[in-house]
Write a protein that holds these residues in place. Structure first.
Motif, PDB file in Angstrom:
ATOM      1  N   ILE A 103       0.739  -1.214   0.080  1.00  8.48           N
ATOM      2  CA  ILE A 103       0.006  -0.044   0.051  1.00  8.48           C
ATOM      3  C   ILE A 103       1.029   1.229   0.205  1.00  8.48           C
ATOM      4  CG2 ILE A 103      -1.767   1.322   1.156  1.00  8.48           C
ATOM      5  CD1 ILE A 103      -2.967  -1.228   2.205  1.00  8.48           C
ATOM      6  N   ILE A 104       0.721   2.188  -1.082  1.00  5.75           N
ATOM      7  CA  ILE A 104       1.255   3.305  -0.942  1.00  5.75           C
ATOM      8  C   ILE A 104       0.538   4.493  -0.610  1.00  5.75           C
ATOM      9  CG2 ILE A 104       2.314   5.046  -2.936  1.00  5.75           C
ATOM     10  CD1 ILE A 104       2.882   2.437  -4.527  1.00  5.75           C
ATOM     11  N   SER A 105       0.999   5.483   0.274  1.00  7.64           N
ATOM     12  CA  SER A 105       0.341   6.524   0.697  1.00  7.64           C
ATOM     13  C   SER A 105       0.632   7.668  -0.111  1.00  7.64           C
ATOM     14  CB  SER A 105       0.529   6.623   2.334  1.00  7.64           C
ATOM     15  OG  SER A 105       0.142   5.789   3.046  1.00  7.64           O
ATOM     16  N   LEU A 106      -0.004   8.398  -0.604  1.00  3.22           N
ATOM     17  CA  LEU A 106       0.157   9.682  -1.460  1.00  3.22           C
ATOM     18  C   LEU A 106      -0.191  11.006  -0.674  1.00  3.22           C
ATOM     19  CD1 LEU A 106      -0.411   8.368  -5.027  1.00  3.22           C
ATOM     20  CD2 LEU A 106       1.684   8.416  -3.961  1.00  3.22           C
ATOM     21  N   TYR A 107       0.537  11.991  -0.834  1.00  2.00           N
ATOM     22  CA  TYR A 107       0.119  13.353  -0.210  1.00  2.00           C
ATOM     23  C   TYR A 107       0.382  14.456  -1.184  1.00  2.00           C
ATOM     24  CZ  TYR A 107       1.123  17.521   2.941  1.00  2.00           C
ATOM     25  OH  TYR A 107       1.503  18.664   3.417  1.00  2.00           O
ATOM     26  N   TRP A 108      -0.469  15.437  -1.128  1.00  2.44           N
ATOM     27  CA  TRP A 108      -0.462  16.709  -1.787  1.00  2.44           C
ATOM     28  C   TRP A 108      -1.245  17.879  -1.414  1.00  2.44           C
ATOM     29  CZ3 TRP A 108      -3.430  12.690  -3.133  1.00  2.44           C
ATOM     30  CH2 TRP A 108      -4.643  12.895  -3.823  1.00  2.44           C
TER      31      TRP A 108
END
Length: 219
Positions: A103-108
Motif C-alpha cells: 500500500i502506497i500513501s500519497l500526499y499533496w
C-alpha cells in the motif's frame, strides 16, 4: 593618475553589476526550473524512472515496469487556471509518504493551508492498482449517512469526519480492509484533527461490515 583610478573603479563597478545580473538570472532560472515540474510535462516514463531511483527504490524494485507505470499515472494532480489564477492548468507530482504491505500513501496540497491537504492510498494487488482513496470517502452516500448516524449514537456531540488527517488502511488476515481515521466533536477545532478515533472493516470499500465499527475518545 586620477583618470586611471577613476577608470579602474568604473570598470570594476560595471563588472560587479554584470556579475549581479548574471547571479539574478541564474537564481530566476533555478527557481523556475524548481517550481515548474510540469511546465515541461513529465512523461509517465520519466515519472517511473524517478520512482525507481527515489527514496522507495528498494520497494519499487520488486515490481514490473507495467505496475510502476500504472502507479505513475496516479502520481499527477492538476491545479486548474481558476484555482491558481494563472494562464493555464498546471500539473504537479504527489509525494509518497510511505510504502508498506503493498500500500502506497500519497500526499499533496492544492493551496497553502491545512484545509487543502489531500491524501490517497494505492494498493498493488494481482498485478493491478486499486485506488483506495482516503478510505471513508469511498463509501456510498447511503453508507456514509449510516456511518455518521452510528457514530452519533456512540458520541452524542460528534460533528463530522476529519478530512485533514491521513486515514490508516491495512489488510486483516481475513482479507478485509481495516480503515481508521479521526472525527471531530462540536467543541473540536478543525486544525486539531479531531478527538475521536474511528475504525471499521470493509470488503469492497463501498460498504462497511455491520458490527465492525469502533468509536472512542482520544485521551
Amino acid at each position: 593618475m586620477k583618470k586611471i583610478i577613476i577608470c579602474s573603479l568604473l570598470a570594476m563597478s560595471i563588472l560587479s553589476c554584470k556579475n549581479t545580473e548574471n547571479e539574478k538570472k541564474v537564481e530566476i532560472a533555478t527557481e523556475t526550473k524548481k517550481d515548474s515540474i510540469v511546465e515541461e510535462k513529465m512523461t509517465i516514463t520519466q515519472i517511473s524512472d524517478s520512482l525507481k531511483k527515489g527514496d522507495y527504490s528498494k520497494e519499487f524494485a520488486k515490481y514490473s515496469d507495467e505496475i510502476i507505470n500504472k502507479i505513475s499515472e496516479n502520481m499527477i494532480y492538476v491545479l486548474t487556471k481558476e484555482e491558481t489564477a494563472r494562464q493555464n492548468d498546471e500539473e504537479y507530482l504527489k509525494e509518497i509518504t510511505s510504502f508498506k504491505d503493498n500500500i502506497i500513501s500519497l500526499y499533496w496540497e492544492t493551496c497553502g493551508t491545512g484545509g487543502c491537504v489531500q491524501h490517497q492510498k494505492l494498493q498493488i494487488k494481482d498485478n493491478k492498482i486499486i485506488d483506495l482513496g482516503n478510505g471513508f470517502e469511498k463509501l456510498t452516500e447511503s453508507e456514509t449517512k449510516k456511518l455518521d448516524s452510528e457514530i452519533k449514537s456512540k458520541i452524542k456531540n460528534f460533528s463530522h469526519i476529519s478530512g485533514r488527517n491521513e486515514t490508516e488502511i491495512s489488510i486483516n488476515k481475513n482479507g478485509n480492509y481495516l480503515v481508521g481515521f479521526r472525527g471531530l466533536t462540536d467543541e473540536d477545532g478543525e486544525s486539531g484533527g479531531g478527538s475521536i478515533e474511528i475504525s471499521y472493516e470493509t470488503k469492497d470499500l463501498k460498504t462497511y461490515i455491520p458490527g465492525s465499527l469502533k468509536v472512542g475518545k482520544i485521551n
